[in-house]
Scaffold this active site. Structure first.
Site, PDB file in Angstrom:
ATOM      1  N   ILE A 166       0.842  -1.195   0.000  1.00 32.44           N
ATOM      2  CA  ILE A 166       0.000   0.000   0.000  1.00 32.44           C
ATOM      3  C   ILE A 166       0.880   1.249   0.000  1.00 32.44           C
ATOM      4  O   ILE A 166       0.566   2.244  -0.669  1.00 32.44           O
ATOM      5  CB  ILE A 166      -0.973  -0.039   1.200  1.00 32.44           C
ATOM      6  CG1 ILE A 166      -2.007  -1.131   0.939  1.00 32.44           C
ATOM      7  CG2 ILE A 166      -1.660   1.315   1.402  1.00 32.44           C
ATOM      8  CD1 ILE A 166      -2.835  -1.507   2.129  1.00 32.44           C
ATOM      9  N   TYR A 221      -4.542 -20.029   1.813  1.00 35.25           N
ATOM     10  CA  TYR A 221      -4.156 -19.861   3.214  1.00 35.25           C
ATOM     11  C   TYR A 221      -2.692 -19.452   3.340  1.00 35.25           C
ATOM     12  O   TYR A 221      -2.270 -18.846   4.305  1.00 35.25           O
ATOM     13  CB  TYR A 221      -4.356 -21.160   4.001  1.00 35.25           C
ATOM     14  CG  TYR A 221      -5.802 -21.440   4.308  1.00 35.25           C
ATOM     15  CD1 TYR A 221      -6.554 -20.545   5.059  1.00 35.25           C
ATOM     16  CD2 TYR A 221      -6.404 -22.588   3.846  1.00 35.25           C
ATOM     17  CE1 TYR A 221      -7.884 -20.801   5.342  1.00 35.25           C
ATOM     18  CE2 TYR A 221      -7.739 -22.857   4.116  1.00 35.25           C
ATOM     19  CZ  TYR A 221      -8.473 -21.955   4.873  1.00 35.25           C
ATOM     20  OH  TYR A 221      -9.787 -22.206   5.148  1.00 35.25           O
ATOM     21  N   GLN A 239      16.254   1.597  14.196  1.00 38.68           N
ATOM     22  CA  GLN A 239      17.714   1.727  14.099  1.00 38.68           C
ATOM     23  C   GLN A 239      18.354   0.397  13.715  1.00 38.68           C
ATOM     24  O   GLN A 239      19.234   0.337  12.851  1.00 38.68           O
ATOM     25  CB  GLN A 239      18.294   2.175  15.445  1.00 38.68           C
ATOM     26  CG  GLN A 239      17.833   3.554  15.893  1.00 38.68           C
ATOM     27  CD  GLN A 239      18.421   3.895  17.262  1.00 38.68           C
ATOM     28  OE1 GLN A 239      19.562   3.588  17.548  1.00 38.68           O
ATOM     29  NE2 GLN A 239      17.616   4.518  18.105  1.00 38.68           N
ATOM     30  N   CYS A 283     -17.330 -16.549 -10.692  1.00 32.69           N
ATOM     31  CA  CYS A 283     -16.573 -17.742 -11.097  1.00 32.69           C
ATOM     32  C   CYS A 283     -17.181 -19.006 -10.486  1.00 32.69           C
ATOM     33  O   CYS A 283     -18.236 -19.435 -10.925  1.00 32.69           O
ATOM     34  CB  CYS A 283     -15.098 -17.564 -10.774  1.00 32.69           C
ATOM     35  SG  CYS A 283     -14.072 -18.550 -11.880  1.00 32.69           S
ATOM     36  N   MET A 343     -20.698 -18.506  -9.875  1.00 33.30           N
ATOM     37  CA  MET A 343     -21.625 -18.692 -10.995  1.00 33.30           C
ATOM     38  C   MET A 343     -21.887 -20.179 -11.212  1.00 33.30           C
ATOM     39  O   MET A 343     -23.021 -20.607 -11.421  1.00 33.30           O
ATOM     40  CB  MET A 343     -21.076 -18.084 -12.290  1.00 33.30           C
ATOM     41  CG  MET A 343     -22.026 -18.319 -13.449  1.00 33.30           C
ATOM     42  SD  MET A 343     -21.422 -17.857 -15.076  1.00 33.30           S
ATOM     43  CE  MET A 343     -21.355 -19.474 -15.856  1.00 33.30           C
ATOM     44  N   HIS A 396     -13.750 -12.680 -13.370  1.00 36.88           N
ATOM     45  CA  HIS A 396     -13.467 -12.041 -12.070  1.00 36.88           C
ATOM     46  C   HIS A 396     -13.518 -10.516 -12.202  1.00 36.88           C
ATOM     47  O   HIS A 396     -12.478  -9.882 -12.398  1.00 36.88           O
ATOM     48  CB  HIS A 396     -12.081 -12.467 -11.567  1.00 36.88           C
ATOM     49  CG  HIS A 396     -12.037 -13.877 -11.111  1.00 36.88           C
ATOM     50  ND1 HIS A 396     -12.395 -14.265  -9.838  1.00 36.88           N
ATOM     51  CD2 HIS A 396     -11.694 -15.014 -11.766  1.00 36.88           C
ATOM     52  CE1 HIS A 396     -12.272 -15.580  -9.725  1.00 36.88           C
ATOM     53  NE2 HIS A 396     -11.848 -16.050 -10.881  1.00 36.88           N
ATOM     54  N   GLU A 443     -13.756  -8.403  -9.995  1.00 32.75           N
ATOM     55  CA  GLU A 443     -13.086  -7.720  -8.872  1.00 32.75           C
ATOM     56  C   GLU A 443     -11.673  -7.264  -9.224  1.00 32.75           C
ATOM     57  O   GLU A 443     -11.108  -6.438  -8.512  1.00 32.75           O
ATOM     58  CB  GLU A 443     -13.074  -8.613  -7.626  1.00 32.75           C
ATOM     59  CG  GLU A 443     -12.144  -9.827  -7.671  1.00 32.75           C
ATOM     60  CD  GLU A 443     -12.778 -11.077  -8.266  1.00 32.75           C
ATOM     61  OE1 GLU A 443     -13.728 -10.938  -9.066  1.00 32.75           O
ATOM     62  OE2 GLU A 443     -12.315 -12.198  -7.953  1.00 32.75           O
TER      63      GLU A 443
HETATM   64  N1  GLN Z   1     -12.922 -24.255  -9.732  1.00 34.81           N
HETATM   65  C1  GLN Z   1     -13.620 -23.618 -10.795  1.00 34.81           C
HETATM   66  C2  GLN Z   1     -12.941 -23.842 -12.134  1.00 34.81           C
HETATM   67  O1  GLN Z   1     -11.818 -24.212 -12.210  1.00 34.81           O
HETATM   68  C3  GLN Z   1     -13.792 -22.125 -10.520  1.00 34.81           C
HETATM   69  C4  GLN Z   1     -12.506 -21.379 -10.438  1.00 34.81           C
HETATM   70  C5  GLN Z   1     -12.650 -20.031  -9.800  1.00 34.81           C
HETATM   71  O2  GLN Z   1     -13.620 -19.747  -9.108  1.00 34.81           O
HETATM   72  N2  GLN Z   1     -11.679 -19.173  -9.971  1.00 34.81           N
HETATM   73  O3  GLN Z   1     -13.547 -23.654 -13.161  1.00 34.81           O
END
Ligand code: GLN
Length: 563
Positions: free
Chosen positions: A19, A54, A193, A382, A385, A508, A510
């Site tokens: 950042i 993780y 320091q 992704c 969906m 994605h 985002e």
């Molecule tokens: N696991 C799913 C795939 O490979 C979705 C991948 C994801 O959500 N980035 O298509």
């Protein structure tokens, strides 16, 4: 030739080097300078693509399909830059290239060593950023903490780099911690320091210190740090904790960091206004008119960084609606019973993000069913969906046992599956659909209303796809396929007819949202969540410590938090 700034960190990890680097870039961009950002990661993985969230947090995907460190997300969100493969360098990539050369015999029988072969390869990658593009400043952030064994080659390469390009063309900024010791009621400069001492031992004298602190660092303390660390007093920059990460550029500028940078790098000083950022991002993030609560249903929710870009994008969607977003993180594994669904009461929107693997899937399906049947705004991304498709098949189309072949190869209804041409690929690496692809958006859909465009480009990271054999069946039952790839082969966006806002995307979004330019789908999702909140309750009062702000802890360094 561009000027080079190296950003290093000391004392502890998680000080927010990413950042800080992004904020410096933002301040310099405001002066009309063209700035590139690059992350140098000391770990031996070639990229974070195969790392467990993780371990590493989110994998950030660039337009050119590189799987990169999440700091690149900060870089893109704070600046105008579009980054790519060249902007994230790992030890893995460096060693891989050097060893490949050695095997080819390129070193003509010489002994291959960390110095000079590895360090030369690193310097090459630092130069590569500006090889084909003109930049005024290149900022290279060195991952890890000064003193780590792993980051030594990067620091040595940076030291040599400065020696080669000269002091007027390069600069070292070191981020440290000035802890407040409660019992003594004092800030302590000793760790700073020591950390600067460690850098000096490897031949690097930092020019500017950014001191993370909980309390104000007064002039006397700045003078003391300056004296013992061998920098000028003006070059000691206080970085006090802020409520929103987007305040950092304003706070750094108020401390005069840009003056010192311009003076040291002999860049003509122009003030450069951050007024637009202040008004349209910071003020709105800190003083929203209202609040809305959104459930984020995923399996990595304990880890702050696993859904970094999704959480930031939700905030951007909030900013665009003058709204603060409280993100209720719900572990999908804990949503597997009817009773547990109570956790979704009181939220005004449900988001299911991307993911891999079967753990937590049934809970995600339950959350989606809840959203679909109760008309709660829903946004699937992704895997989100893919789960929405599975849920619809099972519960609206009565296709019992419908699934993705990722989770059940023998499902009677493989509504999500690999494309035929993918079926025989065995190797896990290199089989993903990665990076930006175009998508055509159908008119008169929620998606078109949001994007206001017929063709869009979005970033992907997945293997599995909507199974085209089921298209007609789904459409007849009220699922619109509102975004399709130009070839007509791939379903990219789905939405429901009998629902105020139920939309899910195979890509994605985002990765393309910015605080001052929220992604249209996040903006629309929050807008509809507000409608839902208005219709179903008085709205939630502003939280005392807004979760949305509390969550904005700086990112930790790769792997180090687990040590
Ligand atoms: N696991 C799913 C795939 O490979 C979705 C991948 C994801 O959500 N980035 O298509």
């Amino acid at each position: 030739m561009p000027k080079h700034i190296f950003v290093t960190g000391g004392v502890v990890s998680s000080l927010g080097k990413g950042i800080a680097s992004a904020s410096i870039a933002k301040i310099l961009e405001a002066k009309g300078l063209k700035v590139a950002l690059q992350k140098l990661d000391p770990y031996l993985n070639v990229d974070p693509g195969t790392m467990n969230p993780y371990q590493h947090g989110e994998v950030y995907v660039t337009d050119d399909g590189a799987e990169t460190d999440l700091d690149l997300g900060h870089y893109e969100r704070f600046t105008h830059g579009t980054l790519g493969r060249e902007n994230n360098v790992t030890s893995g990539q460096i060693y891989y290239s050097v060893i490949a050369k050695e095997r080819r015999g390129d070193y003509l029988g010489g002994t291959v060593q960390v110095v000079p072969h590895i360090t030369n390869a690193i310097k090459e990658r630092i130069r590569e950023v500006s090889r084909n593009k003109r930049y005024d400043v290149v900022i290279s952030e060195v991952g890890g903490t000064a003193g780590d064994i792993e980051s030594l080659p990067f620091l040595e390469a940076a030291r040599q780099f400065r020696h080669e390009v000269g002091r007027e063309n390069s600069l070292f900024i070191h981020l440290t911690l000035v802890p407040y010791i409660k019992a003594a009621g004092e800030l302590k400069t000793k760790p700073t320091q020591h950390s600067v001492g460690t850098l000096r031992e490897i031949g690097i004298q930092p020019d500017i210190l950014i001191c993370r602190t909980e309390k104000k660092i007064d002039q006397a303390m700045k003078d003391k740090i300056a004296l013992f660390c061998n920098v000028e007093s003006e070059a000691v920059i206080e970085a006090r904790d802020v409520a929103s990460i987007y305040e950092c550029p304003l706070a750094f500028k108020a401390e005069g960091i840009d003056k010192v940078i311009c003076q040291k790098l002999k860049i003509e000083y122009k003030s450069g206004s951050l007024q637009h950022w202040k008004k349209n991002v910071v003020d709105k993030a800190l003083h929203p008119k209202q609040w809305v609560k959104i459930a984020l249903v995923g399996k990595y929710i304990e880890l702050q960084d696993a859904y970094k870009s999704v959480c930031e994008s939700l905030k951007h969607g909030g900013i665009a609606n003058d709204t603060g977003v409280v993100i209720k993180r719900i572990n999908s594994e804990k949503l597997e019973s009817a009773r547990a669904m109570g956790q979704l009461q009181g939220v005004s929107g449900i988001l299911v993000p991307g993911g891999f693997g079967t753990r937590g899937i049934e809970g995600k399906l339950n959350a989606i069913r809840f959203a679909r049947e109760r008309q709660v705004p829903f946004f699937g991304i992704c895997l989100g969906m893919q789960c929405a498709v599975i849920e619809f098949a099972r519960n609206a189309l009565d296709m019992k046992g419908a699934h993705s072949t990722e989770f059940n190869k023998k499902t009677p209804f493989p509504v999500i599956s690999l494309l035929e041409e993918q079926q025989n690929v065995k190797d896990m690496g290199g089989t993903m659909r990665l990076g930006a692809f175009p998508c055509q958006v159908k008119k008169d859909t929620l998606a078109h209303k949001a994007y206001k465009a017929d063709e869009i480009s979005e970033r992907h990271r997945h293997r599995y796809e909507f199974n085209n054999e089921y298209r007609e069946k789904f459409q007849k039952a009220g699922m619109k396929l509102s975004g399709i790839s130009p070839s007509g082969k791939l379903v990219e966006i789905i939405e429901l007819e009998d629902h105020p806002w139920f939309l899910a995307v195979q890509f994605h979004p985002e990765f393309k949202s910015k605080p001052d330019r929220a992604h249209p789908l996040f903006q629309e999702f929050i807008r509809h969540a507000l409608f839902y909140q208005e219709a179903h309750g008085a709205g939630i009062p502003a939280p005392a410590i807004p979760e949305v702000l509390a969550e904005q802890a700086p990112p930790r360094e790769n792997g180090e938090a687990h040590a």
